[in-house]
Motif scaffolding. Structure first.
Motif, PDB file in Angstrom:
ATOM      1  N   ASN A 115       0.833  -1.214   0.000  1.00 52.67           N
ATOM      2  CA  ASN A 115       0.000   0.000   0.000  1.00 52.67           C
ATOM      3  C   ASN A 115       0.871   1.269   0.000  1.00 52.67           C
ATOM      4  OD1 ASN A 115      -2.428   1.419  -0.069  1.00 52.67           O
ATOM      5  ND2 ASN A 115      -2.483   1.630   2.159  1.00 52.67           N
ATOM      6  N   THR A 116       1.897   1.255  -0.841  1.00 48.95           N
ATOM      7  CA  THR A 116       2.757   2.430  -0.977  1.00 48.95           C
ATOM      8  C   THR A 116       2.701   2.926  -2.421  1.00 48.95           C
ATOM      9  OG1 THR A 116       4.675   1.032  -1.520  1.00 48.95           O
ATOM     10  CG2 THR A 116       4.381   1.660   0.793  1.00 48.95           C
ATOM     11  N   ARG A 117       2.872   4.208  -2.564  1.00 52.47           N
ATOM     12  CA  ARG A 117       2.874   4.784  -3.907  1.00 52.47           C
ATOM     13  C   ARG A 117       4.041   4.235  -4.739  1.00 52.47           C
ATOM     14  NH1 ARG A 117       1.125   9.620  -6.547  1.00 52.47           N
ATOM     15  NH2 ARG A 117       2.653  10.403  -8.041  1.00 52.47           N
ATOM     16  N   GLY A 118       5.200   4.196  -4.146  1.00 56.29           N
ATOM     17  CA  GLY A 118       6.394   3.755  -4.861  1.00 56.29           C
ATOM     18  C   GLY A 118       6.549   2.242  -4.831  1.00 56.29           C
ATOM     19  N   ASN A 119       7.661   1.788  -5.383  1.00 51.18           N
ATOM     20  CA  ASN A 119       7.938   0.348  -5.401  1.00 51.18           C
ATOM     21  C   ASN A 119       8.627  -0.068  -4.099  1.00 51.18           C
ATOM     22  OD1 ASN A 119      10.554   1.260  -5.705  1.00 51.18           O
ATOM     23  ND2 ASN A 119      10.902   0.306  -7.690  1.00 51.18           N
ATOM     24  N   ALA A 120       9.222  -1.258  -4.084  1.00 44.36           N
ATOM     25  CA  ALA A 120       9.752  -1.807  -2.838  1.00 44.36           C
ATOM     26  C   ALA A 120      10.898  -0.987  -2.278  1.00 44.36           C
ATOM     27  CB  ALA A 120      10.187  -3.254  -3.052  1.00 44.36           C
ATOM     28  N   ARG A 121      11.546  -0.197  -3.118  1.00 44.83           N
ATOM     29  CA  ARG A 121      12.603   0.646  -2.546  1.00 44.83           C
ATOM     30  C   ARG A 121      12.255   2.132  -2.592  1.00 44.83           C
ATOM     31  NH1 ARG A 121      17.765  -0.002  -6.555  1.00 44.83           N
ATOM     32  NH2 ARG A 121      16.674   0.080  -8.550  1.00 44.83           N
ATOM     33  N   GLY A 122      10.939   2.382  -2.639  1.00 48.12           N
ATOM     34  CA  GLY A 122      10.459   3.741  -2.448  1.00 48.12           C
ATOM     35  C   GLY A 122      10.583   4.655  -3.648  1.00 48.12           C
ATOM     36  N   VAL A 123      10.808   4.076  -4.830  1.00 45.79           N
ATOM     37  CA  VAL A 123      10.892   4.903  -6.036  1.00 45.79           C
ATOM     38  C   VAL A 123       9.535   4.891  -6.734  1.00 45.79           C
ATOM     39  CG1 VAL A 123      12.020   5.212  -8.272  1.00 45.79           C
ATOM     40  CG2 VAL A 123      13.347   4.402  -6.298  1.00 45.79           C
ATOM     41  N   ASP A 124       9.106   6.056  -7.188  1.00 44.72           N
ATOM     42  CA  ASP A 124       7.851   6.181  -7.930  1.00 44.72           C
ATOM     43  C   ASP A 124       8.107   5.762  -9.376  1.00 44.72           C
ATOM     44  OD1 ASP A 124       5.674   7.051  -9.411  1.00 44.72           O
ATOM     45  OD2 ASP A 124       5.402   8.892  -8.234  1.00 44.72           O
ATOM     46  N   PRO A 125       7.571   4.612  -9.810  1.00 44.76           N
ATOM     47  CA  PRO A 125       7.850   4.164 -11.189  1.00 44.76           C
ATOM     48  C   PRO A 125       7.331   5.145 -12.242  1.00 44.76           C
ATOM     49  CG  PRO A 125       6.820   2.416  -9.905  1.00 44.76           C
ATOM     50  CD  PRO A 125       6.708   3.670  -9.094  1.00 44.76           C
ATOM     51  N   ASN A 126       6.321   5.926 -11.884  1.00 40.04           N
ATOM     52  CA  ASN A 126       5.763   6.871 -12.850  1.00 40.04           C
ATOM     53  C   ASN A 126       6.513   8.211 -12.856  1.00 40.04           C
ATOM     54  OD1 ASN A 126       3.892   7.370 -14.912  1.00 40.04           O
ATOM     55  ND2 ASN A 126       2.565   8.540 -13.511  1.00 40.04           N
ATOM     56  N   ARG A 127       7.683   8.222 -12.272  1.00 42.83           N
ATOM     57  CA  ARG A 127       8.583   9.383 -12.401  1.00 42.83           C
ATOM     58  C   ARG A 127       9.953   8.921 -12.879  1.00 42.83           C
ATOM     59  NH1 ARG A 127       4.325  11.017 -11.855  1.00 42.83           N
ATOM     60  NH2 ARG A 127       3.454  12.516 -10.362  1.00 42.83           N
ATOM     61  N   ASN A 128      10.005   7.690 -13.371  1.00 42.60           N
ATOM     62  CA  ASN A 128      11.295   7.048 -13.651  1.00 42.60           C
ATOM     63  C   ASN A 128      11.564   6.862 -15.145  1.00 42.60           C
ATOM     64  OD1 ASN A 128      12.822   3.885 -13.311  1.00 42.60           O
ATOM     65  ND2 ASN A 128      13.687   5.760 -12.433  1.00 42.60           N
ATOM     66  N   PHE A 129      10.714   7.446 -15.969  1.00 40.39           N
ATOM     67  CA  PHE A 129      10.894   7.270 -17.416  1.00 40.39           C
ATOM     68  C   PHE A 129      11.951   8.257 -17.942  1.00 40.39           C
ATOM     69  CE2 PHE A 129       6.782   5.406 -16.563  1.00 40.39           C
ATOM     70  CZ  PHE A 129       6.803   4.270 -17.348  1.00 40.39           C
ATOM     71  N   PRO A 130      12.604   7.890 -19.029  1.00 38.18           N
ATOM     72  CA  PRO A 130      13.687   8.728 -19.560  1.00 38.18           C
ATOM     73  C   PRO A 130      13.149   9.910 -20.366  1.00 38.18           C
ATOM     74  CG  PRO A 130      13.480   6.727 -20.866  1.00 38.18           C
ATOM     75  CD  PRO A 130      12.460   6.619 -19.765  1.00 38.18           C
ATOM     76  N   THR A 131      12.816  10.975 -19.680  1.00 39.22           N
ATOM     77  CA  THR A 131      12.239  12.152 -20.340  1.00 39.22           C
ATOM     78  C   THR A 131      13.159  13.356 -20.161  1.00 39.22           C
ATOM     79  OG1 THR A 131      11.096  12.820 -18.325  1.00 39.22           O
ATOM     80  CG2 THR A 131       9.916  11.329 -19.800  1.00 39.22           C
ATOM     81  N   ARG A 132      12.897  14.364 -20.968  1.00 39.86           N
ATOM     82  CA  ARG A 132      13.706  15.585 -20.869  1.00 39.86           C
ATOM     83  C   ARG A 132      13.489  16.305 -19.536  1.00 39.86           C
ATOM     84  NH1 ARG A 132      12.488  15.762 -26.532  1.00 39.86           N
ATOM     85  NH2 ARG A 132      10.558  16.888 -26.150  1.00 39.86           N
ATOM     86  N   ASN A 133      12.272  16.139 -18.957  1.00 38.73           N
ATOM     87  CA  ASN A 133      11.986  16.839 -17.697  1.00 38.73           C
ATOM     88  C   ASN A 133      12.298  15.990 -16.453  1.00 38.73           C
ATOM     89  OD1 ASN A 133       9.921  14.965 -17.683  1.00 38.73           O
ATOM     90  ND2 ASN A 133       8.239  16.456 -17.737  1.00 38.73           N
ATOM     91  N   ARG A 134      13.024  14.888 -16.649  1.00 38.73           N
ATOM     92  CA  ARG A 134      13.297  13.970 -15.531  1.00 38.73           C
ATOM     93  C   ARG A 134      14.164  14.603 -14.458  1.00 38.73           C
ATOM     94  NH1 ARG A 134      13.635   9.388 -13.248  1.00 38.73           N
ATOM     95  NH2 ARG A 134      15.777   9.607 -12.551  1.00 38.73           N
TER      96      ARG A 134
END
Ligand SMILES: [Zn+2]
Length: 256
Positions: A115-134
Protein backbone atom coordinates in the motif's frame (compact mmCIF):
# COMPACT_ATOMS: atom_id res chain seq x y z
CA UNK A 1 -13.92 -49.55 -41.98
CA UNK A 2 -16.13 -48.64 -44.89
CA UNK A 3 -16.45 -44.86 -45.34
CA UNK A 4 -19.42 -43.66 -47.30
CA UNK A 5 -19.44 -40.16 -48.78
CA UNK A 6 -21.34 -38.71 -45.83
CA UNK A 7 -18.82 -40.05 -43.34
CA UNK A 8 -15.97 -38.67 -45.43
CA UNK A 9 -17.65 -35.26 -45.60
CA UNK A 10 -18.13 -35.20 -41.84
CA UNK A 11 -14.49 -36.13 -41.26
CA UNK A 12 -13.30 -33.43 -43.64
CA UNK A 13 -15.40 -30.80 -41.88
CA UNK A 14 -14.11 -31.89 -38.47
CA UNK A 15 -10.51 -31.87 -39.72
CA UNK A 16 -10.92 -28.38 -41.17
CA UNK A 17 -12.50 -27.25 -37.92
CA UNK A 18 -9.52 -28.28 -35.82
CA UNK A 19 -6.86 -27.23 -38.33
CA UNK A 20 -8.40 -23.75 -38.54
CA UNK A 21 -7.89 -23.39 -34.80
CA UNK A 22 -11.53 -22.88 -34.00
CA UNK A 23 -12.33 -23.52 -30.41
CA UNK A 24 -15.36 -25.09 -28.87
CA UNK A 25 -15.09 -22.56 -26.07
CA UNK A 26 -16.84 -19.28 -26.92
CA UNK A 27 -14.49 -17.41 -24.56
CA UNK A 28 -11.35 -18.32 -26.51
CA UNK A 29 -12.00 -17.97 -30.24
CA UNK A 30 -9.09 -17.52 -32.58
CA UNK A 31 -8.32 -14.48 -34.64
CA UNK A 32 -7.47 -14.64 -38.33
CA UNK A 33 -4.13 -16.33 -38.86
CA UNK A 34 -4.83 -18.68 -35.97
CA UNK A 35 -3.64 -16.15 -33.40
CA UNK A 36 -5.42 -16.69 -30.10
CA UNK A 37 -7.70 -13.77 -29.34
CA UNK A 38 -6.92 -14.07 -25.65
CA UNK A 39 -3.73 -14.89 -23.87
CA UNK A 40 -1.82 -14.02 -20.74
CA UNK A 41 1.84 -13.58 -19.99
CA UNK A 42 4.42 -12.00 -17.74
CA UNK A 43 5.54 -8.60 -18.94
CA UNK A 44 8.33 -8.34 -16.38
CA UNK A 45 9.14 -8.62 -12.70
CA UNK A 46 9.01 -6.15 -9.84
CA UNK A 47 12.01 -5.17 -7.74
CA UNK A 48 11.14 -8.01 -5.35
CA UNK A 49 10.64 -10.45 -8.21
CA UNK A 50 6.85 -10.49 -8.36
CA UNK A 51 5.45 -11.08 -11.84
CA UNK A 52 3.82 -8.17 -13.65
CA UNK A 53 1.07 -10.00 -15.51
CA UNK A 54 -0.58 -8.84 -18.71
CA UNK A 55 -3.63 -10.09 -20.57
CA UNK A 56 -3.87 -9.58 -24.34
CA UNK A 57 -7.38 -9.55 -25.73
CA UNK A 58 -8.32 -9.20 -29.38
CA UNK A 59 -6.23 -8.94 -32.52
CA UNK A 60 -7.47 -5.81 -34.25
CA UNK A 61 -5.38 -3.09 -35.82
CA UNK A 62 -5.89 -0.62 -32.97
CA UNK A 63 -3.82 -1.44 -29.88
CA UNK A 64 -4.51 0.06 -26.47
CA UNK A 65 -2.30 -0.42 -23.42
CA UNK A 66 -4.31 -0.18 -20.19
CA UNK A 67 -2.71 -0.50 -16.78
CA UNK A 68 -3.55 0.07 -13.15
CA UNK A 69 -1.66 0.35 -9.87
CA UNK A 70 1.57 1.84 -11.11
CA UNK A 71 1.05 3.63 -7.81
CA UNK A 72 0.55 0.88 -5.27
CA UNK A 73 -1.69 2.91 -2.96
CA UNK A 74 -4.34 3.30 -5.68
CA UNK A 75 -5.91 -0.17 -5.51
CA UNK A 76 -9.20 0.70 -7.23
CA UNK A 77 -7.20 1.07 -10.44
CA UNK A 78 -6.21 -2.62 -10.28
CA UNK A 79 -9.80 -3.64 -9.60
CA UNK A 80 -11.15 -1.60 -12.51
CA UNK A 81 -8.55 -3.03 -14.90
CA UNK A 82 -9.47 -6.58 -13.83
CA UNK A 83 -13.13 -5.76 -14.42
CA UNK A 84 -12.18 -4.48 -17.86
CA UNK A 85 -10.48 -7.79 -18.71
CA UNK A 86 -13.54 -9.80 -17.65
CA UNK A 87 -15.80 -7.55 -19.72
CA UNK A 88 -13.62 -7.68 -22.83
CA UNK A 89 -13.70 -11.48 -22.70
CA UNK A 90 -17.46 -11.31 -23.18
CA UNK A 91 -17.44 -9.01 -26.20
CA UNK A 92 -18.13 -10.51 -29.62
CA UNK A 93 -15.47 -11.44 -32.17
CA UNK A 94 -16.52 -8.46 -34.30
CA UNK A 95 -15.19 -6.15 -31.61
CA UNK A 96 -12.07 -8.19 -30.90
CA UNK A 97 -11.18 -8.20 -34.59
CA UNK A 98 -11.12 -4.39 -34.48
CA UNK A 99 -9.16 -3.94 -31.26
CA UNK A 100 -6.25 -5.34 -29.34
CA UNK A 101 -5.99 -4.52 -25.64
CA UNK A 102 -2.96 -5.16 -23.50
CA UNK A 103 -4.20 -4.93 -19.92
CA UNK A 104 -1.94 -4.93 -16.86
CA UNK A 105 -4.01 -4.73 -13.67
CA UNK A 106 -1.00 -4.28 -11.37
CA UNK A 107 2.02 -2.46 -12.78
CA UNK A 108 3.61 -2.08 -9.34
CA UNK A 109 2.85 -5.29 -7.42
CA UNK A 110 5.29 -4.64 -4.55
CA UNK A 111 3.71 -1.23 -3.96
CA UNK A 112 0.17 -2.64 -4.11
CA UNK A 113 1.01 -5.27 -1.51
CA UNK A 114 2.60 -2.70 0.79
CA UNK A 115 0.00 0.00 0.00
CA UNK A 116 2.76 2.43 -0.98
CA UNK A 117 2.87 4.78 -3.91
CA UNK A 118 6.39 3.75 -4.86
CA UNK A 119 7.94 0.35 -5.40
CA UNK A 120 9.75 -1.81 -2.84
CA UNK A 121 12.60 0.65 -2.55
CA UNK A 122 10.46 3.74 -2.45
CA UNK A 123 10.89 4.90 -6.04
CA UNK A 124 7.85 6.18 -7.93
CA UNK A 125 7.85 4.16 -11.19
CA UNK A 126 5.76 6.87 -12.85
CA UNK A 127 8.58 9.38 -12.40
CA UNK A 128 11.29 7.05 -13.65
CA UNK A 129 10.89 7.27 -17.42
CA UNK A 130 13.69 8.73 -19.56
CA UNK A 131 12.24 12.15 -20.34
CA UNK A 132 13.71 15.58 -20.87
CA UNK A 133 11.99 16.84 -17.70
CA UNK A 134 13.30 13.97 -15.53
CA UNK A 135 14.79 14.55 -12.10
CA UNK A 136 17.34 12.09 -10.72
CA UNK A 137 16.84 11.57 -7.01
CA UNK A 138 15.94 8.83 -4.52
CA UNK A 139 12.21 9.35 -4.95
CA UNK A 140 12.25 9.29 -8.76
CA UNK A 141 15.23 6.95 -9.18
CA UNK A 142 18.89 7.82 -9.47
CA UNK A 143 18.86 7.31 -13.23
CA UNK A 144 16.21 6.85 -15.96
CA UNK A 145 14.58 3.41 -16.01
CA UNK A 146 16.43 2.39 -12.88
CA UNK A 147 13.27 0.56 -11.74
CA UNK A 148 12.04 -2.77 -13.14
CA UNK A 149 8.42 -1.60 -13.04
CA UNK A 150 9.03 1.31 -15.44
CA UNK A 151 11.34 -0.88 -17.56
CA UNK A 152 8.49 -3.39 -17.87
CA UNK A 153 6.12 -0.84 -19.38
CA UNK A 154 8.75 0.20 -21.89
CA UNK A 155 9.44 -3.44 -22.83
CA UNK A 156 5.81 -4.46 -23.29
CA UNK A 157 5.33 -1.48 -25.60
CA UNK A 158 8.15 -2.78 -27.80
CA UNK A 159 6.27 -6.07 -28.21
CA UNK A 160 2.83 -4.49 -28.61
CA UNK A 161 3.31 -0.88 -29.73
CA UNK A 162 0.23 0.95 -28.49
CA UNK A 163 -1.76 3.47 -30.49
CA UNK A 164 -3.02 4.86 -27.19
CA UNK A 165 -2.51 4.34 -23.49
CA UNK A 166 -4.96 4.45 -20.58
CA UNK A 167 -3.23 4.79 -17.23
CA UNK A 168 -5.66 4.23 -14.35
CA UNK A 169 -5.12 6.05 -11.04
CA UNK A 170 -6.69 7.53 -7.91
CA UNK A 171 -7.49 9.93 -6.20
CA UNK A 172 -7.75 13.15 -8.22
CA UNK A 173 -11.20 12.49 -9.70
CA UNK A 174 -10.66 13.73 -13.23
CA UNK A 175 -9.57 12.71 -16.72
CA UNK A 176 -6.10 14.06 -17.46
CA UNK A 177 -4.20 13.53 -20.69
CA UNK A 178 -0.87 14.13 -22.41
CA UNK A 179 -0.12 14.19 -26.09
CA UNK A 180 -2.88 14.17 -28.72
CA UNK A 181 -5.56 12.70 -26.46
CA UNK A 182 -8.09 15.51 -26.09
CA UNK A 183 -10.68 13.86 -28.34
CA UNK A 184 -10.25 10.48 -26.65
CA UNK A 185 -10.63 12.17 -23.25
CA UNK A 186 -13.81 13.92 -24.40
CA UNK A 187 -15.22 10.62 -25.63
CA UNK A 188 -14.44 9.06 -22.24
CA UNK A 189 -15.95 11.98 -20.34
CA UNK A 190 -19.31 11.36 -22.04
CA UNK A 191 -19.69 8.14 -20.07
CA UNK A 192 -18.72 9.22 -16.58
CA UNK A 193 -19.13 12.25 -14.35
CA UNK A 194 -15.38 12.87 -14.02
CA UNK A 195 -14.38 16.18 -15.60
CA UNK A 196 -11.45 16.62 -17.95
CA UNK A 197 -8.48 18.29 -16.26
CA UNK A 198 -4.91 19.23 -17.13
CA UNK A 199 -2.51 18.31 -14.35
CA UNK A 200 0.58 19.02 -16.42
CA UNK A 201 3.26 16.62 -17.60
CA UNK A 202 5.10 15.53 -14.45
CA UNK A 203 8.86 14.95 -14.44
CA UNK A 204 9.76 11.49 -15.71
CA UNK A 205 6.11 10.43 -15.98
CA UNK A 206 4.70 8.08 -18.55
CA UNK A 207 2.58 11.01 -19.74
CA UNK A 208 5.75 12.97 -20.50
CA UNK A 209 7.50 9.97 -22.04
CA UNK A 210 4.72 8.63 -24.26
CA UNK A 211 2.38 11.59 -24.68
CA UNK A 212 4.55 14.71 -24.82
CA UNK A 213 7.75 13.30 -26.30
CA UNK A 214 6.39 10.51 -28.54
CA UNK A 215 2.93 11.85 -29.33
CA UNK A 216 1.19 8.65 -28.28
CA UNK A 217 -2.17 9.66 -26.80
CA UNK A 218 -2.16 8.85 -23.09
CA UNK A 219 -5.06 9.37 -20.72
CA UNK A 220 -4.47 9.45 -16.98
CA UNK A 221 -7.82 8.33 -15.61
CA UNK A 222 -8.02 9.48 -12.01
CA UNK A 223 -10.78 7.93 -9.93
CA UNK A 224 -11.97 9.21 -6.57
CA UNK A 225 -10.14 8.82 -3.24
CA UNK A 226 -12.63 6.40 -1.67
CA UNK A 227 -13.30 4.28 -4.73
CA UNK A 228 -11.35 1.31 -3.39
CA UNK A 229 -14.14 0.82 -0.84
CA UNK A 230 -16.61 0.08 -3.65
CA UNK A 231 -17.33 -3.46 -4.82
CA UNK A 232 -15.88 -4.25 -8.27
CA UNK A 233 -19.28 -4.25 -9.98
CA UNK A 234 -20.10 -0.79 -8.72
CA UNK A 235 -16.71 0.49 -9.77
CA UNK A 236 -17.37 -0.86 -13.24
CA UNK A 237 -20.81 0.78 -13.32
CA UNK A 238 -19.23 4.14 -12.52
CA UNK A 239 -16.30 4.01 -14.94
CA UNK A 240 -16.46 0.96 -17.19
CA UNK A 241 -18.12 2.48 -20.23
CA UNK A 242 -15.79 5.43 -20.04
CA UNK A 243 -12.79 3.08 -20.26
CA UNK A 244 -14.42 1.20 -23.13
CA UNK A 245 -15.04 4.54 -24.86
CA UNK A 246 -11.34 5.33 -24.58
CA UNK A 247 -10.43 2.01 -26.18
CA UNK A 248 -13.11 2.17 -28.87
CA UNK A 249 -12.76 5.82 -29.97
CA UNK A 250 -13.57 7.03 -32.64
CA UNK A 251 -16.29 4.38 -32.48
CA UNK A 252 -18.78 4.46 -29.63
CA UNK A 253 -18.17 1.93 -26.84
CA UNK A 254 -19.90 -1.41 -27.34
CA UNK A 255 -23.28 -1.96 -25.77
CA UNK A 256 -23.08 -4.32 -22.84
ZN1 LIG B 1 -1.34 7.62 -9.36
Amino acid sequence: MHLNKYTVSALLILTAFFISGCSLSPSKPSCPGNIPSLDQGIAGYSYKGRPIVYTRIGCGPQTTLVYGAIHGNEPASATLTRQLIETLKQLPDSWRYQHQVIAIPVANPDGLLANTRGNARGVDPNRNFPTRNRINNRQFGMHPLSEPESQTLVEIKKIYPPDRILSIHQPLACIDYDGPALQISRAMAQYTDLPICRLGARPGSHGSYAGVERQIPIVTFEMRPDDHHLPPGQLWTLYGRSILAGISYPQAPPDL
